[in-house]
Write a protein that holds these residues in place. Sequence first.
Motif, PDB file in Angstrom:
ATOM      1  N   TRP A 291       0.826  -1.201   0.000  1.00  0.00           N
ATOM      2  CA  TRP A 291       0.000   0.000   0.000  1.00  0.00           C
ATOM      3  C   TRP A 291       0.863   1.254   0.000  1.00  0.00           C
ATOM      4  O   TRP A 291       0.595   2.202  -0.742  1.00  0.00           O
ATOM      5  N   ASN A 292       1.899   1.286   0.816  1.00  0.00           N
ATOM      6  CA  ASN A 292       2.765   2.469   0.879  1.00  0.00           C
ATOM      7  C   ASN A 292       3.393   2.778  -0.469  1.00  0.00           C
ATOM      8  O   ASN A 292       3.547   3.955  -0.835  1.00  0.00           O
ATOM      9  N   TRP A 293       3.763   1.737  -1.175  1.00  0.00           N
ATOM     10  CA  TRP A 293       4.371   1.927  -2.499  1.00  0.00           C
ATOM     11  C   TRP A 293       3.329   2.415  -3.498  1.00  0.00           C
ATOM     12  O   TRP A 293       3.620   3.278  -4.329  1.00  0.00           O
ATOM     13  N   LEU A 294       2.127   1.879  -3.429  1.00  0.00           N
ATOM     14  CA  LEU A 294       1.068   2.302  -4.348  1.00  0.00           C
ATOM     15  C   LEU A 294       0.663   3.750  -4.106  1.00  0.00           C
ATOM     16  O   LEU A 294       0.503   4.527  -5.048  1.00  0.00           O
ATOM     17  N   PHE A 295       0.493   4.107  -2.845  1.00  0.00           N
ATOM     18  CA  PHE A 295       0.011   5.445  -2.506  1.00  0.00           C
ATOM     19  C   PHE A 295       1.131   6.481  -2.573  1.00  0.00           C
ATOM     20  O   PHE A 295       1.043   7.444  -3.326  1.00  0.00           O
ATOM     21  N   PHE A 296       2.178   6.289  -1.793  1.00  0.00           N
ATOM     22  CA  PHE A 296       3.226   7.314  -1.677  1.00  0.00           C
ATOM     23  C   PHE A 296       4.197   7.335  -2.859  1.00  0.00           C
ATOM     24  O   PHE A 296       4.558   8.398  -3.331  1.00  0.00           O
TER      25      PHE A 296
ATOM     26  N   ARG B  70       3.849   5.845  -5.956  1.00  0.00           N
ATOM     27  CA  ARG B  70       3.184   6.075  -7.244  1.00  0.00           C
ATOM     28  C   ARG B  70       2.409   7.383  -7.250  1.00  0.00           C
ATOM     29  O   ARG B  70       1.880   7.771  -8.287  1.00  0.00           O
ATOM     30  N   HIS B  71       2.304   8.001  -6.063  1.00  0.00           N
ATOM     31  CA  HIS B  71       1.516   9.224  -5.923  1.00  0.00           C
ATOM     32  C   HIS B  71       0.112   8.995  -6.456  1.00  0.00           C
ATOM     33  O   HIS B  71      -0.409   9.790  -7.249  1.00  0.00           O
ATOM     34  N   SER B  72      -0.500   7.905  -5.997  1.00  0.00           N
ATOM     35  CA  SER B  72      -1.795   7.516  -6.532  1.00  0.00           C
ATOM     36  C   SER B  72      -2.758   7.108  -5.425  1.00  0.00           C
ATOM     37  O   SER B  72      -2.647   6.015  -4.859  1.00  0.00           O
ATOM     38  N   ALA B  73      -3.696   7.996  -5.129  1.00  0.00           N
ATOM     39  CA  ALA B  73      -4.735   7.653  -4.162  1.00  0.00           C
ATOM     40  C   ALA B  73      -5.622   6.538  -4.720  1.00  0.00           C
ATOM     41  O   ALA B  73      -6.131   5.710  -3.968  1.00  0.00           O
ATOM     42  N   ARG B  74      -5.783   6.495  -6.035  1.00  0.00           N
ATOM     43  CA  ARG B  74      -6.598   5.456  -6.672  1.00  0.00           C
ATOM     44  C   ARG B  74      -5.948   4.074  -6.492  1.00  0.00           C
ATOM     45  O   ARG B  74      -6.604   3.123  -6.084  1.00  0.00           O
ATOM     46  N   ALA B  75      -4.667   3.975  -6.777  1.00  0.00           N
ATOM     47  CA  ALA B  75      -3.962   2.701  -6.577  1.00  0.00           C
ATOM     48  C   ALA B  75      -3.923   2.345  -5.088  1.00  0.00           C
ATOM     49  O   ALA B  75      -4.059   1.173  -4.716  1.00  0.00           O
ATOM     50  N   GLY B  76      -3.758   3.357  -4.241  1.00  0.00           N
ATOM     51  CA  GLY B  76      -3.775   3.125  -2.805  1.00  0.00           C
ATOM     52  C   GLY B  76      -5.104   2.573  -2.337  1.00  0.00           C
ATOM     53  O   GLY B  76      -5.150   1.658  -1.500  1.00  0.00           O
ATOM     54  N   LEU B  77      -6.204   3.109  -2.872  1.00  0.00           N
ATOM     55  CA  LEU B  77      -7.528   2.608  -2.488  1.00  0.00           C
ATOM     56  C   LEU B  77      -7.692   1.155  -2.904  1.00  0.00           C
ATOM     57  O   LEU B  77      -8.190   0.333  -2.120  1.00  0.00           O
ATOM     58  N   LEU B  78      -7.273   0.822  -4.094  1.00  0.00           N
ATOM     59  CA  LEU B  78      -7.337  -0.578  -4.519  1.00  0.00           C
ATOM     60  C   LEU B  78      -6.510  -1.446  -3.568  1.00  0.00           C
ATOM     61  O   LEU B  78      -6.961  -2.503  -3.127  1.00  0.00           O
ATOM     62  N   GLY B  79      -5.324  -0.969  -3.216  1.00  0.00           N
ATOM     63  CA  GLY B  79      -4.462  -1.727  -2.314  1.00  0.00           C
ATOM     64  C   GLY B  79      -5.085  -1.938  -0.950  1.00  0.00           C
ATOM     65  O   GLY B  79      -5.032  -3.030  -0.387  1.00  0.00           O
ATOM     66  N   THR B  80      -5.698  -0.886  -0.407  1.00  0.00           N
ATOM     67  CA  THR B  80      -6.274  -1.033   0.929  1.00  0.00           C
ATOM     68  C   THR B  80      -7.551  -1.871   0.911  1.00  0.00           C
ATOM     69  O   THR B  80      -7.840  -2.593   1.876  1.00  0.00           O
ATOM     70  N   LEU B  81      -8.292  -1.837  -0.173  1.00  0.00           N
ATOM     71  CA  LEU B  81      -9.443  -2.743  -0.294  1.00  0.00           C
ATOM     72  C   LEU B  81      -8.982  -4.203  -0.323  1.00  0.00           C
ATOM     73  O   LEU B  81      -9.621  -5.073   0.282  1.00  0.00           O
ATOM     74  N   LEU B  82      -7.876  -4.455  -1.007  1.00  0.00           N
ATOM     75  CA  LEU B  82      -7.323  -5.816  -1.021  1.00  0.00           C
ATOM     76  C   LEU B  82      -6.841  -6.231   0.377  1.00  0.00           C
ATOM     77  O   LEU B  82      -7.006  -7.390   0.772  1.00  0.00           O
ATOM     78  N   ILE B  83      -6.269  -5.291   1.120  1.00  0.00           N
ATOM     79  CA  ILE B  83      -5.870  -5.588   2.499  1.00  0.00           C
ATOM     80  C   ILE B  83      -7.102  -5.957   3.329  1.00  0.00           C
ATOM     81  O   ILE B  83      -7.077  -6.911   4.108  1.00  0.00           O
ATOM     82  N   ASP B  84      -8.184  -5.198   3.167  1.00  0.00           N
ATOM     83  CA  ASP B  84      -9.409  -5.483   3.924  1.00  0.00           C
ATOM     84  C   ASP B  84      -9.931  -6.891   3.623  1.00  0.00           C
ATOM     85  O   ASP B  84     -10.303  -7.626   4.545  1.00  0.00           O
ATOM     86  N   LEU B  85      -9.946  -7.254   2.362  1.00  0.00           N
ATOM     87  CA  LEU B  85     -10.378  -8.612   1.990  1.00  0.00           C
ATOM     88  C   LEU B  85      -9.426  -9.657   2.572  1.00  0.00           C
ATOM     89  O   LEU B  85      -9.861 -10.701   3.082  1.00  0.00           O
ATOM     90  N   SER B  86      -8.145  -9.359   2.521  1.00  0.00           N
ATOM     91  CA  SER B  86      -7.152 -10.263   3.077  1.00  0.00           C
ATOM     92  C   SER B  86      -7.313 -10.387   4.589  1.00  0.00           C
ATOM     93  O   SER B  86      -7.129 -11.472   5.158  1.00  0.00           O
ATOM     94  N   ASN B  87      -7.646  -9.283   5.259  1.00  0.00           N
ATOM     95  CA  ASN B  87      -7.876  -9.331   6.707  1.00  0.00           C
ATOM     96  C   ASN B  87      -9.032 -10.257   7.059  1.00  0.00           C
ATOM     97  O   ASN B  87      -8.950 -11.023   8.020  1.00  0.00           O
ATOM     98  N   ILE B  88     -10.098 -10.181   6.294  1.00  0.00           N
ATOM     99  CA  ILE B  88     -11.243 -11.072   6.535  1.00  0.00           C
ATOM    100  C   ILE B  88     -10.816 -12.526   6.401  1.00  0.00           C
ATOM    101  O   ILE B  88     -11.112 -13.360   7.260  1.00  0.00           O
ATOM    102  N   ALA B  89     -10.092 -12.826   5.337  1.00  0.00           N
ATOM    103  CA  ALA B  89      -9.628 -14.197   5.117  1.00  0.00           C
ATOM    104  C   ALA B  89      -8.679 -14.638   6.234  1.00  0.00           C
ATOM    105  O   ALA B  89      -8.786 -15.764   6.744  1.00  0.00           O
ATOM    106  N   LEU B  90      -7.763 -13.767   6.628  1.00  0.00           N
ATOM    107  CA  LEU B  90      -6.798 -14.105   7.671  1.00  0.00           C
ATOM    108  C   LEU B  90      -7.492 -14.328   9.012  1.00  0.00           C
ATOM    109  O   LEU B  90      -7.193 -15.288   9.723  1.00  0.00           O
ATOM    110  N   ILE B  91      -8.430 -13.475   9.360  1.00  0.00           N
ATOM    111  CA  ILE B  91      -9.148 -13.632  10.625  1.00  0.00           C
ATOM    112  C   ILE B  91      -9.966 -14.918  10.616  1.00  0.00           C
ATOM    113  O   ILE B  91      -9.964 -15.669  11.605  1.00  0.00           O
TER     114      ILE B  91
END
Length: 166
Positions: A101-106, A108-129
């Motif tokens: 996420w840090n690489w996508l957002f900071f 790449r200077h891309s809030a759009r790529a960052g949002l995609l990254g953090t949505l994937l983290i959220d899905l991954s968190n559900i699976a991990l939990i």
Amino acid sequence: MKLLSEGHTQADSRWPYVAAATAVTATAVAGAVAVDPDSTWYRHLDKPSFQPPPWAFGTVWTPLYASLAWAGGHALSRATNAQRGALAASLGTNLVLNASWNWLFFRRHSARAGLLGTLLIDLSNIALIRRTAVVDRSAARALLPYAGWCGFATALNAAILKRNPA
């Protein structure tokens, strides 16, 4: 070395904690390398009123990473051989997404790529939990603040993107 049970040594019982702590530390370092809150791009973003102050991020992430390392080690130490590989893969995927996420957002200077990254983290968190809960409910509960903060980060990232659509 003291035997804990037949065929298992004290060192055997520690390796999941050491492995999880090492992986989480590597994630924190890999992600931190990309963060640049002093960049012109970041400073000029229109941020929402609920944006925490810069000092809050380190203050929050430190215990979250500690709980993530503990939960990962605890669950891996209690997993059966059949469960361990999938659990380790789920944790590893989550950590890669976290650092990315840090690489996508900071970087790449891309809030759009960052949002995609953090949505994937959220899905991954559900699976991990979910996967962790099958092995150890206390470890799964320890992941909830991390998932909550990541959910907050998703809302923050979405608000930044809405305010800065370009």
